[in-house]
Design a protein around this motif. Structure first.
Motif, short mmCIF file in Angstrom:
data_model
loop_
_atom_site.label_atom_id
_atom_site.label_comp_id
_atom_site.label_asym_id
_atom_site.label_seq_id
_atom_site.Cartn_x
_atom_site.Cartn_y
_atom_site.Cartn_z
N TRP A 90 30.11 26.62 52.10
CA TRP A 90 30.80 27.84 51.66
C TRP A 90 31.15 27.68 50.18
N PRO A 91 30.17 27.75 49.30
CA PRO A 91 30.47 27.59 47.87
C PRO A 91 31.27 28.76 47.35
N THR A 92 32.08 28.50 46.34
CA THR A 92 32.98 29.54 45.84
C THR A 92 32.87 29.78 44.34
N CYS A 93 32.59 28.75 43.54
CA CYS A 93 32.62 28.95 42.09
C CYS A 93 31.78 27.89 41.40
N ILE A 94 31.30 28.23 40.20
CA ILE A 94 30.62 27.29 39.31
C ILE A 94 31.40 27.18 38.01
N ALA A 95 31.61 25.96 37.53
CA ALA A 95 32.16 25.73 36.19
C ALA A 95 31.15 24.88 35.42
N LEU A 96 30.86 25.26 34.20
CA LEU A 96 29.91 24.53 33.36
C LEU A 96 30.66 23.69 32.33
N LEU A 136 42.74 18.80 48.34
CA LEU A 136 42.36 20.20 48.25
C LEU A 136 42.34 20.85 49.62
N ASP A 137 42.65 22.13 49.63
CA ASP A 137 42.55 22.93 50.84
C ASP A 137 41.91 24.26 50.46
N ARG A 138 40.61 24.36 50.68
CA ARG A 138 39.82 25.55 50.34
C ARG A 138 39.82 25.83 48.84
N PRO A 139 39.26 24.93 48.05
CA PRO A 139 39.19 25.17 46.60
C PRO A 139 38.32 26.38 46.29
N SER A 140 38.75 27.17 45.32
CA SER A 140 38.00 28.38 44.97
C SER A 140 37.66 28.36 43.49
N GLY A 141 38.34 29.17 42.66
CA GLY A 141 37.97 29.28 41.25
C GLY A 141 38.18 27.99 40.47
N MET A 142 37.34 27.80 39.43
CA MET A 142 37.44 26.63 38.57
C MET A 142 37.14 27.04 37.13
N ALA A 143 37.74 26.29 36.19
CA ALA A 143 37.47 26.53 34.77
C ALA A 143 37.79 25.27 33.98
N PHE A 144 36.93 24.97 33.01
CA PHE A 144 37.17 23.85 32.09
C PHE A 144 37.99 24.34 30.90
N ASP A 145 38.90 23.47 30.42
CA ASP A 145 39.58 23.76 29.17
C ASP A 145 38.80 23.13 28.01
N SER A 146 39.31 23.23 26.80
CA SER A 146 38.58 22.74 25.62
C SER A 146 38.45 21.22 25.60
N ASP A 147 39.30 20.52 26.38
CA ASP A 147 39.21 19.06 26.48
C ASP A 147 38.37 18.62 27.67
N GLU A 148 37.74 19.56 28.31
CA GLU A 148 36.89 19.33 29.48
C GLU A 148 37.67 18.73 30.65
N ASN A 149 38.92 19.14 30.77
CA ASN A 149 39.64 18.95 32.01
C ASN A 149 39.39 20.17 32.89
N LEU A 150 39.34 19.95 34.18
CA LEU A 150 38.96 21.01 35.11
C LEU A 150 40.17 21.49 35.90
#
Length: 342
Positions: A90-96, A136-150
């Protein structure tokens, strides 16, 4: 003092996609990540009775098919999920990240898998489902910051967690509730050019904004179907001018707001036939005849359950619709500013 936006011109550009279990097309596309040189990575969630459609489809914005990877089925049967490393359920999000490696969240497996831009499996990090730091319990959205922390929206735990790229827990914020800084099954996330974090607070029908360290800054939206109201918002994105876009899932629309959360516009869909769709219809003239006889085709242009929204540096806005196996693409011109406002 802020600068008030008086007008934002959002125009329909085109439609991408068609329903396919394999090859050029999508099966329940749930999220779009934009790569370089026109590449887009489309996360297909498929359905429980046809899990073989679960995958990442890689194509260009001009609908040139490149590849697929991370399929969701096991070798032993076409209708059985694969739980092995490198697969999705059940994929939810992609972060590059900066190297265009893909990090994909999976709310069934409670894990984050990583792949190269060419689809090579790189690794995973996961914890048993739980509410402790880093769990984690049902992780959904993801985003990297400028320091590449997620930053990961930990939906089932009603919070946001921050990790290093290799999965080391760094920080968290949020808890269950409806007050400022609290969440009820949050889903989408984006980080703007200032590092501020926007969260689609799904069951609270609102968007909340936080500083990089998780301090509550503002909120907007409430339950309903009027301008600026939401019915289960799934995605949020902010463009380079600070304009905010929200996928308003059950209201079947994309809403547009200024940087202070004031309603500006709403789009209910203008889809046409995609290039891939045209190719499929042209391959069988009888399908064109069937369309001529079909009732209610005017509704085909409308949004139906938009599941997210992504903006790129060129001002393109990508809105995936799982139910229609397509992506509607809009474009925005630089907003008109009315001048400073105290």
């Amino acid at each position: 003092m802020t600068t008030e936006i008086s007008h934002i011109n959002v125009q329909y550009r085109k439609t991408i996609g068609r329903g396919e279990q394999f090859g050029p097309g999508f099966t329940y596309p749930i999220f779009v990540a934009r790569g370089k040189e026109g590449v887009m990575y489309v996360l297909c969630r498929s359905s429980e009775y046809r899990p073989e459609g679960t995958r990442v489809t890689v194509c260009t914005t001009d609908e040139e098919f490149i590849s697929t990877f991370a399929r969701g089925v096991a070798q032993q049967g076409p209708h059985e999920y694969n739980f092995d490393d490198g697969s999705l359920v059940w994929p939810t999000c992609i972060a590059l990240d900066s190297q265009e490696n893909l990090f994909i969240s999976d709310e069934w497996l409670n894990r984050i898998s990583s792949f190269s831009k060419d689809g090579e499996y790189l690794g995973k990090w996961e914890e048993r489902p739980g509410a402790g730091d880093g769990e984690l319990d049902r992780p959904s959205g993801m985003a990297f910051d400028s320091d590449e922390n997620l930053y990961i929206v930990d939906s089932g735990n009603h919070r946001v967690q921050k990790f290093t790229k290799d999965g080391k827990f760094l920080a968290k914020f949020g808890s269950y509730g409806s007050g400022d800084g609290e969440f009820n099954m949050p889903w989408g996330i984006t980080i703007d050019s200032h590092g501020d974090i926007f969260i689609a607070d799904w069951r609270n029908d609102r968007i909340q904004k936080f500083s990089p360290d998780g301090k509550f800054l503002m909120k907007f939206g409430s339950s309903g179907s009027g301008d600026g109201e939401f019915d289960r918002p799934t995605g949020v994105a902010v463009d380079r001018d600070g304009v905010i876009y929200v996928a308003d899932w059950l209201n079947n629309r994309l809403q547009v707001f200024d940087q202070d959360g004031n309603f500006v516009d709403a789009k209910t869909g203008e889809a046409g036939i995609s290039k891939w769709g045209q190719d499929k219809l042209d391959a069988n003239a009888e399908m064109w005849d069937e369309r001529e006889r079909a009732q209610g085709l005017e509704r085909e242009k409308d949004f139906w359950g938009p599941t997210g929204v992504t903006v790129d540096d060129e001002g393109n806005i990508f809105v995936p619709e799982s139910a229609r196996n397509r992506i509607q693409v809009y474009t925005t011109q630089s907003p008109t500013f009315a001048g400073p406002r105290l």
